[in-house]
Design a protein around this motif. Structure first.
Motif, PDB file in Angstrom:
ATOM      1  N   LEU A 132      31.016  25.853  39.978  1.00  0.00           N
ATOM      2  CA  LEU A 132      32.334  25.294  40.291  1.00  0.00           C
ATOM      3  C   LEU A 132      33.179  25.093  39.046  1.00  0.00           C
ATOM      4  CD1 LEU A 132      31.288  22.687  42.990  1.00  0.00           C
ATOM      5  CD2 LEU A 132      32.562  24.779  43.364  1.00  0.00           C
ATOM      6  N   ALA A 133      32.535  24.649  37.941  1.00  0.00           N
ATOM      7  CA  ALA A 133      33.292  24.412  36.706  1.00  0.00           C
ATOM      8  C   ALA A 133      33.859  25.724  36.184  1.00  0.00           C
ATOM      9  CB  ALA A 133      32.397  23.748  35.663  1.00  0.00           C
ATOM     10  N   LYS A 134      33.046  26.764  36.219  1.00  0.00           N
ATOM     11  CA  LYS A 134      33.493  28.081  35.768  1.00  0.00           C
ATOM     12  C   LYS A 134      34.605  28.596  36.675  1.00  0.00           C
ATOM     13  CE  LYS A 134      31.588  32.517  34.277  1.00  0.00           C
ATOM     14  NZ  LYS A 134      30.375  33.334  34.177  1.00  0.00           N
ATOM     15  N   ALA A 135      34.422  28.410  37.978  1.00  0.00           N
ATOM     16  CA  ALA A 135      35.426  28.870  38.946  1.00  0.00           C
ATOM     17  C   ALA A 135      36.743  28.130  38.750  1.00  0.00           C
ATOM     18  CB  ALA A 135      34.918  28.665  40.365  1.00  0.00           C
TER      19      ALA A 135
ATOM     20  N   PHE B  36      39.656  46.707  40.525  1.00  0.00           N
ATOM     21  CA  PHE B  36      38.258  47.015  40.206  1.00  0.00           C
ATOM     22  C   PHE B  36      37.321  46.072  40.965  1.00  0.00           C
ATOM     23  CE2 PHE B  36      34.455  46.077  37.681  1.00  0.00           C
ATOM     24  CZ  PHE B  36      33.873  47.336  37.632  1.00  0.00           C
ATOM     25  N   VAL B  37      37.594  44.752  40.885  1.00  0.00           N
ATOM     26  CA  VAL B  37      36.771  43.766  41.597  1.00  0.00           C
ATOM     27  C   VAL B  37      36.975  43.910  43.103  1.00  0.00           C
ATOM     28  CG1 VAL B  37      36.577  41.290  42.121  1.00  0.00           C
ATOM     29  CG2 VAL B  37      36.428  42.087  39.763  1.00  0.00           C
ATOM     30  N   GLY B  38      38.210  44.196  43.516  1.00  0.00           N
ATOM     31  CA  GLY B  38      38.516  44.364  44.937  1.00  0.00           C
ATOM     32  C   GLY B  38      37.703  45.468  45.597  1.00  0.00           C
ATOM     33  N   ARG B  39      37.236  46.438  44.788  1.00  0.00           N
ATOM     34  CA  ARG B  39      36.468  47.559  45.338  1.00  0.00           C
ATOM     35  C   ARG B  39      34.960  47.337  45.261  1.00  0.00           C
ATOM     36  NH1 ARG B  39      37.090  51.520  42.092  1.00  0.00           N
ATOM     37  NH2 ARG B  39      38.806  50.895  40.761  1.00  0.00           N
ATOM     38  N   THR B  40      34.517  46.242  44.663  1.00  0.00           N
ATOM     39  CA  THR B  40      33.064  46.016  44.536  1.00  0.00           C
ATOM     40  C   THR B  40      32.442  45.699  45.893  1.00  0.00           C
ATOM     41  OG1 THR B  40      33.347  43.655  44.077  1.00  0.00           O
ATOM     42  CG2 THR B  40      33.270  45.140  42.168  1.00  0.00           C
ATOM     43  N   ASP B  41      31.165  46.026  46.014  1.00  0.00           N
ATOM     44  CA  ASP B  41      30.440  45.742  47.258  1.00  0.00           C
ATOM     45  C   ASP B  41      30.393  44.249  47.546  1.00  0.00           C
ATOM     46  OD1 ASP B  41      29.953  48.415  47.627  1.00  0.00           O
ATOM     47  OD2 ASP B  41      27.926  48.365  46.797  1.00  0.00           O
ATOM     48  N   GLU B  42      30.239  43.443  46.469  1.00  0.00           N
ATOM     49  CA  GLU B  42      30.147  41.991  46.647  1.00  0.00           C
ATOM     50  C   GLU B  42      31.432  41.415  47.220  1.00  0.00           C
ATOM     51  OE1 GLU B  42      27.717  42.617  42.746  1.00  0.00           O
ATOM     52  OE2 GLU B  42      29.399  43.593  43.773  1.00  0.00           O
ATOM     53  N   PHE B  43      32.567  41.896  46.713  1.00  0.00           N
ATOM     54  CA  PHE B  43      33.859  41.416  47.210  1.00  0.00           C
ATOM     55  C   PHE B  43      34.064  41.844  48.661  1.00  0.00           C
ATOM     56  CE2 PHE B  43      38.491  41.538  47.705  1.00  0.00           C
ATOM     57  CZ  PHE B  43      38.858  40.304  47.185  1.00  0.00           C
ATOM     58  N   GLN B  44      33.696  43.089  48.951  1.00  0.00           N
ATOM     59  CA  GLN B  44      33.819  43.599  50.321  1.00  0.00           C
ATOM     60  C   GLN B  44      32.960  42.778  51.279  1.00  0.00           C
ATOM     61  OE1 GLN B  44      35.695  46.402  51.303  1.00  0.00           O
ATOM     62  NE2 GLN B  44      36.544  46.520  49.256  1.00  0.00           N
TER      63      GLN B  44
ATOM     64  N   ASN C  39      33.384  30.535  45.270  1.00  0.00           N
ATOM     65  CA  ASN C  39      33.138  30.090  43.896  1.00  0.00           C
ATOM     66  C   ASN C  39      31.925  30.777  43.278  1.00  0.00           C
ATOM     67  OD1 ASN C  39      35.325  28.344  43.681  1.00  0.00           O
ATOM     68  ND2 ASN C  39      34.218  26.648  44.608  1.00  0.00           N
ATOM     69  N   ASP C  40      30.899  31.023  44.083  1.00  0.00           N
ATOM     70  CA  ASP C  40      29.715  31.723  43.581  1.00  0.00           C
ATOM     71  C   ASP C  40      30.077  33.121  43.091  1.00  0.00           C
ATOM     72  OD1 ASP C  40      28.169  29.548  44.182  1.00  0.00           O
ATOM     73  OD2 ASP C  40      27.203  30.430  45.952  1.00  0.00           O
TER      74      ASP C  40
ATOM     75  N   LEU D 268      31.397  37.404  39.131  1.00  0.00           N
ATOM     76  CA  LEU D 268      32.224  38.550  38.742  1.00  0.00           C
ATOM     77  C   LEU D 268      33.285  38.204  37.696  1.00  0.00           C
ATOM     78  CD1 LEU D 268      32.736  40.394  42.157  1.00  0.00           C
ATOM     79  CD2 LEU D 268      30.942  40.703  40.451  1.00  0.00           C
ATOM     80  N   GLY D 269      33.507  36.907  37.462  1.00  0.00           N
ATOM     81  CA  GLY D 269      34.403  36.498  36.382  1.00  0.00           C
ATOM     82  C   GLY D 269      35.885  36.643  36.660  1.00  0.00           C
ATOM     83  N   GLU D 270      36.266  36.694  37.932  1.00  0.00           N
ATOM     84  CA  GLU D 270      37.684  36.750  38.294  1.00  0.00           C
ATOM     85  C   GLU D 270      38.015  35.662  39.302  1.00  0.00           C
ATOM     86  OE1 GLU D 270      39.051  41.424  37.874  1.00  0.00           O
ATOM     87  OE2 GLU D 270      39.548  40.301  39.668  1.00  0.00           O
TER      88      GLU D 270
END
Length: 201
Positions: free
Chosen positions: A45-48, A83-91, A179-180, A185-187
């Protein structure tokens, strides 16, 4: 231990996390400030929170249609880059959120989206319930306000998408899923809006 508003404020200033998250962290850690900071860091959460001010101007619109064909959802999940929008995790996150909305039909996106009159109405209901309950007769106003605050938190958890517990893991709220992934992914990522459609409604 009672968690004071000044303690919540200090933790919020030190981590950038939301008020409710800070209060929960302090409660979980018995009011210990340093442990609460570690607690928020462990949950990402702090990082987010540090990334929350960054502009999430990219992203995707996700759809989910329930297998009966009678309920459908559109949800906009934003991130910073394509780039992040196309990742499997984001999807996967977008799909999970859309499916969750189909199942739970949240009334509001987040606590900030609850109109002041709706919130006040809910508080009035809580006050009326306490007044009718003999076990709360003669209790100090401060105690009653604390109980009402707890009931409002439950109201948020029931009615606000970001505060709801995920249908696949009742220990994680939807905001925790976001948040996880922010931490991983750092965005910055934001659930911007959603719409749920149901036949006959």
């Amino acid at each position: 231990m009672e968690i004071s508003a000044s303690m919540v404020k200090e933790l919020r200033e030190r981590t950038g996390c939301g008020m409710m998250d800070c209060k929960k962290a302090l409660a979980e850690c018995g009011g210990d400030m340093e442990k609460a900071i570690d607690y928020l860091r462990e949950k990402g959460l702090a990082k987010a929170a540090k990334k929350a001010s960054r502009n999430a101007k990219d992203g995707r619109v996700f759809s989910y249609i329930h297998n009966t064909g009678k309920v459908g959802v559109l949800v906009e999940l934003d991130c910073e880059t394509d780039f992040v929008g196309r990742t499997d995790e984001f999807q996967q996150l977008g799909h999970d959120i859309a499916m969750h909305i189909a199942a739970t039909n949240p009334a509001y996106l987040n606590p900030e989206a609850v109109p002041a009159e709706d919130l006040e109405h809910e508080k009035e209901i809580c006050r009326a319930q306490l007044k009718e309950d003999p076990k709360f007769a003669g209790k100090p106003e401060k105690v009653l306000e604390g109980i009402i605050e707890g009931k409002i938190r439950k109201f948020y958890e029931t009615n606000c998408l970001t505060e709801q517990f995920w249908i696949r893991d009742d220990k994680k709220q939807i905001k925790d899923l976001v948040n996880d992934l922010i931490a991983k992914l750092g965005e910055n990522m934001v659930i911007r809006r959603y719409a749920r459609f149901s036949i006959g409604e």
